[in-house]
Design a protein around this motif. Structure first.
Motif, mmCIF file in Angstrom:
data_model
loop_
_atom_site.group_PDB
_atom_site.id
_atom_site.type_symbol
_atom_site.label_atom_id
_atom_site.label_comp_id
_atom_site.label_asym_id
_atom_site.label_seq_id
_atom_site.Cartn_x
_atom_site.Cartn_y
_atom_site.Cartn_z
ATOM 1 N N VAL A 204 0.855 -1.190 0.000
ATOM 2 C CA VAL A 204 0.000 0.000 0.000
ATOM 3 C C VAL A 204 0.894 1.244 0.000
ATOM 4 C CG1 VAL A 204 -1.754 1.293 1.272
ATOM 5 C CG2 VAL A 204 -1.874 -1.203 1.171
ATOM 6 N N LEU A 205 0.664 2.124 -0.972
ATOM 7 C CA LEU A 205 1.468 3.344 -1.079
ATOM 8 C C LEU A 205 1.270 4.240 0.136
ATOM 9 C CD1 LEU A 205 0.955 4.249 -4.841
ATOM 10 C CD2 LEU A 205 2.969 3.217 -3.774
ATOM 11 N N HIS A 206 2.379 4.787 0.621
ATOM 12 C CA HIS A 206 2.354 5.682 1.784
ATOM 13 C C HIS A 206 3.586 6.583 1.725
ATOM 14 C CE1 HIS A 206 4.842 2.230 2.907
ATOM 15 N NE2 HIS A 206 5.499 3.076 3.694
ATOM 16 N N ASN A 207 3.569 7.632 2.530
ATOM 17 C CA ASN A 207 4.731 8.513 2.630
ATOM 18 C C ASN A 207 4.752 9.158 4.000
ATOM 19 O OD1 ASN A 207 3.488 11.339 2.518
ATOM 20 N ND2 ASN A 207 2.623 10.404 0.668
ATOM 21 N N VAL A 208 5.899 9.742 4.336
ATOM 22 C CA VAL A 208 6.045 10.429 5.619
ATOM 23 C C VAL A 208 6.625 11.822 5.389
ATOM 24 C CG1 VAL A 208 6.331 8.317 6.972
ATOM 25 C CG2 VAL A 208 8.355 9.483 6.082
ATOM 26 N N GLU A 209 6.353 12.696 6.350
ATOM 27 C CA GLU A 209 6.873 14.063 6.303
ATOM 28 C C GLU A 209 7.213 14.497 7.727
ATOM 29 O OE1 GLU A 209 5.207 18.578 5.570
ATOM 30 O OE2 GLU A 209 4.004 16.878 4.901
ATOM 31 N N PRO A 210 8.481 14.851 7.985
ATOM 32 C CA PRO A 210 8.830 15.346 9.316
ATOM 33 C C PRO A 210 8.072 16.627 9.636
ATOM 34 C CG PRO A 210 10.812 14.818 8.056
ATOM 35 C CD PRO A 210 9.645 14.764 7.108
ATOM 36 N N LEU A 211 7.616 16.733 10.875
ATOM 37 C CA LEU A 211 6.951 17.948 11.355
ATOM 38 C C LEU A 211 7.882 18.596 12.378
ATOM 39 C CD1 LEU A 211 3.334 16.517 11.785
ATOM 40 C CD2 LEU A 211 4.228 17.899 9.895
ATOM 41 N N GLY A 212 8.947 19.191 11.874
ATOM 42 C CA GLY A 212 9.971 19.759 12.750
ATOM 43 C C GLY A 212 11.013 18.707 13.090
ATOM 44 N N ALA A 213 11.690 18.922 14.206
ATOM 45 C CA ALA A 213 12.723 17.990 14.646
ATOM 46 C C ALA A 213 12.083 16.643 14.987
ATOM 47 C CB ALA A 213 13.461 18.549 15.855
ATOM 48 N N VAL A 214 12.680 15.559 14.472
ATOM 49 C CA VAL A 214 12.116 14.229 14.690
ATOM 50 C C VAL A 214 13.226 13.179 14.631
ATOM 51 C CG1 VAL A 214 11.591 13.774 12.242
ATOM 52 C CG2 VAL A 214 10.215 12.672 14.008
ATOM 53 N N ARG A 215 13.023 12.088 15.367
ATOM 54 C CA ARG A 215 13.885 10.905 15.300
ATOM 55 C C ARG A 215 12.949 9.707 15.207
ATOM 56 N NH1 ARG A 215 18.945 10.382 16.974
ATOM 57 N NH2 ARG A 215 18.458 8.495 18.136
ATOM 58 N N PHE A 216 13.136 8.883 14.146
ATOM 59 C CA PHE A 216 12.274 7.717 13.976
ATOM 60 C C PHE A 216 13.002 6.613 13.230
ATOM 61 C CE2 PHE A 216 11.762 9.876 9.970
ATOM 62 C CZ PHE A 216 11.491 8.885 9.029
ATOM 63 N N PHE A 217 12.458 5.408 13.308
ATOM 64 C CA PHE A 217 12.952 4.279 12.534
ATOM 65 C C PHE A 217 11.755 3.437 12.106
ATOM 66 C CE2 PHE A 217 13.004 2.830 16.941
ATOM 67 C CZ PHE A 217 12.430 1.567 16.873
ATOM 68 N N VAL A 218 12.010 2.541 11.169
ATOM 69 C CA VAL A 218 10.970 1.628 10.690
ATOM 70 C C VAL A 218 11.425 0.210 10.993
ATOM 71 C CG1 VAL A 218 9.579 0.857 8.728
ATOM 72 C CG2 VAL A 218 10.387 3.238 8.833
ATOM 73 N N GLU A 219 10.545 -0.556 11.635
ATOM 74 C CA GLU A 219 10.816 -1.956 11.940
ATOM 75 C C GLU A 219 9.925 -2.793 11.015
ATOM 76 O OE1 GLU A 219 11.803 -4.134 15.998
ATOM 77 O OE2 GLU A 219 9.748 -3.369 15.946
ATOM 78 N N PHE A 220 10.513 -3.815 10.367
ATOM 79 C CA PHE A 220 9.789 -4.630 9.399
ATOM 80 C C PHE A 220 9.401 -5.979 9.997
ATOM 81 C CE2 PHE A 220 12.318 -1.619 6.996
ATOM 82 C CZ PHE A 220 11.354 -1.075 6.170
ATOM 83 N N TYR A 221 8.212 -6.440 9.631
ATOM 84 C CA TYR A 221 7.632 -7.678 10.167
ATOM 85 C C TYR A 221 7.214 -8.593 9.025
ATOM 86 C CZ TYR A 221 7.228 -5.442 14.721
ATOM 87 O OH TYR A 221 7.493 -4.829 15.913
ATOM 88 N N ARG A 222 7.269 -9.898 9.281
ATOM 89 C CA ARG A 222 6.750 -10.882 8.339
ATOM 90 C C ARG A 222 6.386 -12.158 9.092
ATOM 91 N NH1 ARG A 222 12.210 -11.770 4.823
ATOM 92 N NH2 ARG A 222 13.557 -12.378 6.522
ATOM 93 N N ALA A 223 5.779 -13.089 8.372
ATOM 94 C CA ALA A 223 5.342 -14.345 8.985
ATOM 95 C C ALA A 223 6.555 -15.095 9.539
ATOM 96 C CB ALA A 223 4.604 -15.195 7.960
ATOM 97 N N PRO A 224 6.384 -15.820 10.649
ATOM 98 C CA PRO A 224 7.511 -16.523 11.253
ATOM 99 C C PRO A 224 8.216 -17.495 10.297
ATOM 100 C CG PRO A 224 5.614 -16.594 12.705
ATOM 101 C CD PRO A 224 5.166 -15.972 11.425
ATOM 102 N N ASP A 225 7.463 -18.160 9.422
ATOM 103 C CA ASP A 225 8.072 -19.112 8.492
ATOM 104 C C ASP A 225 8.900 -18.415 7.411
ATOM 105 O OD1 ASP A 225 5.679 -18.092 7.407
ATOM 106 O OD2 ASP A 225 5.398 -19.848 6.145
ATOM 107 N N LYS A 226 8.713 -17.112 7.235
ATOM 108 C CA LYS A 226 9.473 -16.344 6.239
ATOM 109 C C LYS A 226 10.695 -15.669 6.863
ATOM 110 C CE LYS A 226 6.296 -16.707 2.979
ATOM 111 N NZ LYS A 226 6.390 -17.746 2.018
ATOM 112 N N ALA A 227 10.710 -15.546 8.192
ATOM 113 C CA ALA A 227 11.751 -14.771 8.875
ATOM 114 C C ALA A 227 13.142 -15.386 8.715
ATOM 115 C CB ALA A 227 11.418 -14.606 10.348
ATOM 116 N N ALA A 228 13.211 -16.694 8.545
ATOM 117 C CA ALA A 228 14.531 -17.348 8.428
ATOM 118 C C ALA A 228 15.110 -17.214 7.024
ATOM 119 C CB ALA A 228 14.390 -18.820 8.803
ATOM 120 N N GLN A 229 14.320 -16.764 6.077
ATOM 121 C CA GLN A 229 14.780 -16.675 4.681
ATOM 122 C C GLN A 229 15.634 -15.455 4.437
ATOM 123 O OE1 GLN A 229 11.259 -16.849 2.286
ATOM 124 N NE2 GLN A 229 10.809 -18.941 2.905
#
Length: 157
Positions: free
Chosen positions: A132-157
């Motif tokens: 799904v298309l999305h975007n982000v825009e900082p609203l002033g000073a910001v610190r962030f990260f993105v953590e990615f998730y997937r199904a447990p059977d895919k995580a070892a790949q």
């Protein structure tokens, strides 16, 4: 949001559950027939529906699938270091969810197709839905990260 059926399993009572490309599941009962689905009564019928679309209300609610696990995360971005690609519409691959975690400050998170335009903060995490298309825009000073998730059977790949 419509998602293709990628497989089926049966619940404890023998009722079929569709597995969707997003990682969510959905009962597709025929008895009682909330929706007339005679194809669910046989394996051949269910197999004929592979790839067909079902509406996933859990995606519409930005719900991360329960069993998905984190497997990767970005470095911490600031208002100065956020990549230009994140400011433009982009998406994750099939089956890959994300959590936008704001450590400090505020970040605007937009998902046009779902009419979402929200302000993320340390108290409000953003959920990224696969493909799904999305975007982000900082609203002033910001610190962030993105953590990615997937199904447990895919995580070892």
């Amino acid at each position: 949001m419509d998602r293709p059926i990628t497989g089926f399993e049966l619940d404890n009572e023998g009722d079929p559950i569709a597995l969707l490309s997003c990682g969510h599941t959905q009962h597709v009962r025929h008895n009682p027939p909330f929706i007339n689905r005679p194809w669910v009564t046989t394996e051949e019928g269910r197999n004929s529906m592979m790839g067909q679309m079902l509406n996933c209300v859990r995606c519409d609610k930005f719900e991360l699938p329960d069993n998905f696990i984190p497997y990767k995360r970005t470095s911490v971005f600031t208002e100065e270091s956020v990549p230009g690609a994140l400011r433009k519409d982009h998406s994750t691959k099939t089956g890959v969810w994300g959590k936008i975690v704001v450590e400090e400050g505020k970040l605007r998170y937009r998902v046009s197709d779902l009419g979402a335009d929200v302000e993320l903060s340390p108290d409000n995490t953003g959920i990224v839905i696969p493909e799904v298309l999305h975007n982000v825009e900082p609203l002033g000073a910001v610190r962030f990260f993105v953590e990615f998730y997937r199904a447990p059977d895919k995580a070892a790949q």
